[in-house]
Scaffold this active site. Structure first.
Site, PDB file in Angstrom:
ATOM      1  N   SER A 100     144.075  46.624  64.220  1.00  0.00           N
ATOM      2  CA  SER A 100     143.253  45.418  64.353  1.00  0.00           C
ATOM      3  C   SER A 100     142.265  45.511  65.510  1.00  0.00           C
ATOM      4  O   SER A 100     142.558  46.102  66.555  1.00  0.00           O
ATOM      5  CB  SER A 100     144.191  44.231  64.591  1.00  0.00           C
ATOM      6  OG  SER A 100     143.483  43.136  65.086  1.00  0.00           O
ATOM      7  N   GLU A 160     141.824  43.247  67.427  1.00  0.00           N
ATOM      8  CA  GLU A 160     142.459  42.569  68.563  1.00  0.00           C
ATOM      9  C   GLU A 160     142.942  43.586  69.606  1.00  0.00           C
ATOM     10  O   GLU A 160     143.186  43.233  70.753  1.00  0.00           O
ATOM     11  CB  GLU A 160     143.631  41.700  68.097  1.00  0.00           C
ATOM     12  CG  GLU A 160     143.212  40.444  67.340  1.00  0.00           C
ATOM     13  CD  GLU A 160     142.514  39.408  68.220  1.00  0.00           C
ATOM     14  OE1 GLU A 160     142.935  39.212  69.366  1.00  0.00           O
ATOM     15  OE2 GLU A 160     141.534  38.810  67.741  1.00  0.00           O
ATOM     16  N   TYR A 211     150.383  39.956  70.242  1.00  0.00           N
ATOM     17  CA  TYR A 211     149.989  40.529  68.945  1.00  0.00           C
ATOM     18  C   TYR A 211     149.150  41.784  69.159  1.00  0.00           C
ATOM     19  O   TYR A 211     149.408  42.835  68.556  1.00  0.00           O
ATOM     20  CB  TYR A 211     149.206  39.484  68.140  1.00  0.00           C
ATOM     21  CG  TYR A 211     148.515  40.052  66.906  1.00  0.00           C
ATOM     22  CD1 TYR A 211     149.212  40.263  65.726  1.00  0.00           C
ATOM     23  CD2 TYR A 211     147.151  40.367  66.928  1.00  0.00           C
ATOM     24  CE1 TYR A 211     148.568  40.778  64.594  1.00  0.00           C
ATOM     25  CE2 TYR A 211     146.510  40.880  65.810  1.00  0.00           C
ATOM     26  CZ  TYR A 211     147.232  41.088  64.645  1.00  0.00           C
ATOM     27  OH  TYR A 211     146.591  41.599  63.539  1.00  0.00           O
TER      28      TYR A 211
HETATM   29  P1  NDP Z   1     148.903  37.746  56.332  1.00  0.00           P
HETATM   30  O1  NDP Z   1     149.446  36.996  57.485  1.00  0.00           O
HETATM   31  O2  NDP Z   1     148.172  37.021  55.246  1.00  0.00           O
HETATM   32  O3  NDP Z   1     150.108  38.558  55.630  1.00  0.00           O
HETATM   33  C1  NDP Z   1     151.143  39.120  56.363  1.00  0.00           C
HETATM   34  C2  NDP Z   1     152.170  39.682  55.418  1.00  0.00           C
HETATM   35  O4  NDP Z   1     153.236  40.271  56.164  1.00  0.00           O
HETATM   36  C3  NDP Z   1     152.815  38.644  54.500  1.00  0.00           C
HETATM   37  O5  NDP Z   1     152.973  39.190  53.211  1.00  0.00           O
HETATM   38  C4  NDP Z   1     154.169  38.439  55.155  1.00  0.00           C
HETATM   39  O6  NDP Z   1     155.173  38.013  54.271  1.00  0.00           O
HETATM   40  C5  NDP Z   1     154.461  39.845  55.616  1.00  0.00           C
HETATM   41  N1  NDP Z   1     155.525  39.906  56.605  1.00  0.00           N
HETATM   42  C6  NDP Z   1     155.572  39.283  57.813  1.00  0.00           C
HETATM   43  N2  NDP Z   1     156.725  39.572  58.445  1.00  0.00           N
HETATM   44  C7  NDP Z   1     157.433  40.385  57.628  1.00  0.00           C
HETATM   45  C8  NDP Z   1     158.699  41.017  57.709  1.00  0.00           C
HETATM   46  N3  NDP Z   1     159.489  40.860  58.778  1.00  0.00           N
HETATM   47  N4  NDP Z   1     159.105  41.801  56.684  1.00  0.00           N
HETATM   48  C9  NDP Z   1     158.331  41.948  55.583  1.00  0.00           C
HETATM   49  N5  NDP Z   1     157.119  41.366  55.441  1.00  0.00           N
HETATM   50  C10 NDP Z   1     156.680  40.598  56.452  1.00  0.00           C
HETATM   51  O7  NDP Z   1     147.975  38.910  56.926  1.00  0.00           O
HETATM   52  P2  NDP Z   1     146.624  39.566  56.320  1.00  0.00           P
HETATM   53  O8  NDP Z   1     146.828  39.846  54.891  1.00  0.00           O
HETATM   54  O9  NDP Z   1     145.464  38.767  56.772  1.00  0.00           O
HETATM   55  O10 NDP Z   1     146.568  40.921  57.139  1.00  0.00           O
HETATM   56  C11 NDP Z   1     147.198  42.114  56.671  1.00  0.00           C
HETATM   57  C12 NDP Z   1     147.458  43.038  57.841  1.00  0.00           C
HETATM   58  O11 NDP Z   1     146.222  43.381  58.471  1.00  0.00           O
HETATM   59  C13 NDP Z   1     148.329  42.451  58.948  1.00  0.00           C
HETATM   60  O12 NDP Z   1     149.096  43.496  59.491  1.00  0.00           O
HETATM   61  C14 NDP Z   1     147.317  41.959  59.974  1.00  0.00           C
HETATM   62  O13 NDP Z   1     147.890  41.895  61.255  1.00  0.00           O
HETATM   63  C15 NDP Z   1     146.268  43.026  59.846  1.00  0.00           C
HETATM   64  N6  NDP Z   1     144.913  42.633  60.197  1.00  0.00           N
HETATM   65  C16 NDP Z   1     144.353  41.543  59.600  1.00  0.00           C
HETATM   66  C17 NDP Z   1     143.069  41.156  59.909  1.00  0.00           C
HETATM   67  C18 NDP Z   1     142.433  39.977  59.249  1.00  0.00           C
HETATM   68  O14 NDP Z   1     141.390  39.523  59.742  1.00  0.00           O
HETATM   69  N7  NDP Z   1     142.963  39.461  58.151  1.00  0.00           N
HETATM   70  C19 NDP Z   1     142.269  41.923  60.877  1.00  0.00           C
HETATM   71  C20 NDP Z   1     142.936  43.125  61.365  1.00  0.00           C
HETATM   72  C21 NDP Z   1     144.206  43.446  61.038  1.00  0.00           C
HETATM   73  P3  NDP Z   1     155.449  36.434  53.995  1.00  0.00           P
HETATM   74  O15 NDP Z   1     154.487  36.043  52.914  1.00  0.00           O
HETATM   75  O16 NDP Z   1     156.878  36.442  53.568  1.00  0.00           O
HETATM   76  O17 NDP Z   1     155.192  35.707  55.285  1.00  0.00           O
HETATM   77  P1  GDP Z   2     142.135  36.169  65.715  1.00  0.00           P
HETATM   78  O1  GDP Z   2     140.840  36.854  66.001  1.00  0.00           O
HETATM   79  O2  GDP Z   2     143.100  37.032  64.960  1.00  0.00           O
HETATM   80  O3  GDP Z   2     142.750  35.538  66.911  1.00  0.00           O
HETATM   81  O4  GDP Z   2     141.757  35.035  64.638  1.00  0.00           O
HETATM   82  P2  GDP Z   2     141.754  33.428  64.726  1.00  0.00           P
HETATM   83  O5  GDP Z   2     141.032  32.969  63.504  1.00  0.00           O
HETATM   84  O6  GDP Z   2     143.125  32.900  64.928  1.00  0.00           O
HETATM   85  O7  GDP Z   2     140.887  33.103  66.040  1.00  0.00           O
HETATM   86  C1  GDP Z   2     139.566  33.556  66.193  1.00  0.00           C
HETATM   87  C2  GDP Z   2     138.930  32.893  67.417  1.00  0.00           C
HETATM   88  O8  GDP Z   2     138.709  31.509  67.128  1.00  0.00           O
HETATM   89  C3  GDP Z   2     139.787  32.935  68.689  1.00  0.00           C
HETATM   90  O9  GDP Z   2     138.956  33.285  69.786  1.00  0.00           O
HETATM   91  C4  GDP Z   2     140.264  31.505  68.853  1.00  0.00           C
HETATM   92  O10 GDP Z   2     140.467  31.104  70.216  1.00  0.00           O
HETATM   93  C5  GDP Z   2     139.078  30.743  68.266  1.00  0.00           C
HETATM   94  N1  GDP Z   2     139.427  29.372  67.827  1.00  0.00           N
HETATM   95  C6  GDP Z   2     138.802  28.240  68.217  1.00  0.00           C
HETATM   96  N2  GDP Z   2     139.397  27.174  67.660  1.00  0.00           N
HETATM   97  C7  GDP Z   2     140.411  27.648  66.896  1.00  0.00           C
HETATM   98  C8  GDP Z   2     141.382  26.999  66.074  1.00  0.00           C
HETATM   99  O11 GDP Z   2     141.421  25.791  65.931  1.00  0.00           O
HETATM  100  N3  GDP Z   2     142.273  27.819  65.419  1.00  0.00           N
HETATM  101  C9  GDP Z   2     142.239  29.177  65.553  1.00  0.00           C
HETATM  102  N4  GDP Z   2     143.127  29.919  64.870  1.00  0.00           N
HETATM  103  N5  GDP Z   2     141.340  29.806  66.350  1.00  0.00           N
HETATM  104  C10 GDP Z   2     140.444  29.047  67.002  1.00  0.00           C
END
Ligand code: NDP
Ligand code: GDP
Length: 325
Positions: free
Chosen positions: A125, A127, A149
């Site tokens: 990520s 992040e 995270y």
């Molecule tokens: P989501 O939060 O939508 O999905 C996370 C998934 O992980 C869900 O299917 C969840 O299952 C599963 N999960 C969580 N804990 C466990 C566990 N203990 N055992 C098995 N499965 C588990 O994330 P995204 O689809 O948005 O992201 C996919 C990946 O990419 C993640 O690793 C995220 O950190 C990373 N990422 C995402 C970005 C984004 O902007 N979307 C950017 C960069 C990286 P359940 O449905 O049961 O909760």
């Molecule tokens: P992240 O980049 O994985 O932390 O994705 P988020 O969507 O959770 O947050 C993106 C940015 O939006 C961060 O800098 C947050 O501080 C900012 N932010 C501002 N207001 C909010 C809010 O109400 N919810 C979330 N999730 N983020 C917020």
């Protein structure tokens, strides 16, 4: 010809659902890890559920991961499972580390046990860049994570690189910048803003409570980003890639665009709320995906403006159906 087999952790999440759809379209046999919950949480994969096989297990449970790989014998594994919400990682830092960091080692270790020829993708990520050391951020930019995270993802990234270098695994870490879609979790800011703009437009609520308006993110569409994951695993030599749009937008700009989609001015509805502020902030993310463009031929198809419009329109439709409007 026998079908390629793929195992996706996090298949019930945003990216897992798009990746599963894409791999089905490519003729893969798709298997996904799901953890046991008292109520099912398959909304994102319901439409393809009869075409995929779900395997019970957990990133916290080594035995379940090794057994899943033994049973499936996949060609490719995509590790998308994570405790993925930054804000929650301050409340549950140990749990976040266990799932998001150590979970990667468990899966890599299962691959070593079952078949080191399996190709592995790790969902790293932006992040990890946190307090950015360079603008824009690229593969060589040093990491400076700003949340539990981010720290967990740095561990996941380096353990992937370490297994690649130590054991010659085809292991890749995709450093993806923020990406959303109509399937994005409601807690993430772009979906929250899209959903609230739609709700306010329909007269269902009259305010949006929001945190830091100044932070900036580089957003893309999840559908474009899962395609990049697949491209990475098709390369002869594994390597790490930044996937980003190369443009950054503030939260204010996000509000501007989302509310203008429903002909409203966000300033009349937004209330700043301390609860959404973070102990440490990532101020400016902007990625340089030129390596992915050159080596994978990847570039995003959906702009930020199109993404937000797509999300607001989808939320209007969803809410109208839910409230029979
Ligand atoms: P989501 O939060 O939508 O999905 C996370 C998934 O992980 C869900 O299917 C969840 O299952 C599963 N999960 C969580 N804990 C466990 C566990 N203990 N055992 C098995 N499965 C588990 O994330 P995204 O689809 O948005 O992201 C996919 C990946 O990419 C993640 O690793 C995220 O950190 C990373 N990422 C995402 C970005 C984004 O902007 N979307 C950017 C960069 C990286 P359940 O449905 O049961 O909760
Ligand atoms: P992240 O980049 O994985 O932390 O994705 P988020 O969507 O959770 O947050 C993106 C940015 O939006 C961060 O800098 C947050 O501080 C900012 N932010 C501002 N207001 C909010 C809010 O109400 N919810 C979330 N999730 N983020 C917020």
């Amino acid at each position: 010809m026998t079908k390629k087999r793929v195992f996706i952790t996090g298949i019930t999440g945003q990216d897992g659902s798009y990746l599963a759809e894409f791999l089905l379209s490519q003729g893969y046999e798709v298997f996904g890890l799901v953890r046991r919950t008292s109520t099912l949480n398959f909304e994102r994969i319901r439409h393809i559920q009869d075409q995929i096989t779900l395997i019970s297990g957990d990133m916290l449970d080594q035995t379940s991961l090794t057994r899943a790989l033994k049973d499936i014998q996949p060609d490719e594994v995509y590790n998308l499972a994570a405790q993925s919400f930054v804000q929650t990682s301050w409340q549950q830092p140990v749990f976040t580390g266990d799932v998001t960091a150590l979970g990667v080692t468990r899966l890599l270790d299962a691959i070593m046990t079952v078949n080191p020829a399996i190709r592995f993708y790790q969902a790293s990520s932006s992040e990890m860049f946190g307090k950015v050391q360079e603008v824009p951020q690229r593969e060589t930019t040093p990491f400076y994570p700003r949340s539990p995270y981010g720290v967990a993802k740095v561990y996941g990234h380096w353990i992937t690189v370490n297994y690649r270098e130590s054991y010659n695994l085809h292991a890749t870490s995709g450093i993806l910048f923020n990406h959303g879609s109509p399937r994005r979790g409601l807690e993430f800011v772009e979906r929250k803003v899209a959903y609230h703009a739609a709700k306010i437009k329909l007269g269902l609520i009259n305010e949006i409570r929001i945190g830091n308006l100044e932070s900036q993110r580089d957003w893309g569409f999840a559908g474009d980003y899962v395609y990049a994951m697949w491209l990475m695993l098709q390369q002869d030599t594994p390597a790490d890639y930044v996937i980003a749009s190369g443009k950054t937008h503030s939260i204010e700009r996000l509000l501007d665009i989302a509310f203008s989609c429903v002909d409203l001015n966000w300033k009349n509805y937004a209330v700043q709320d301390e609860r959404f502020m973070r102990p440490a902030e990532v101020d400016l993310l902007i990625g340089d995906a030129s390596k992915a463009r050159a080596e994978l031929g990847w570039q995003p198809q959906v702009s930020f403006e199109q993404l937000i419009q797509m999300m607001v329109e989808a939320d209007l439709k969803l809410l109208k159906a839910e409230h029979r409007l």
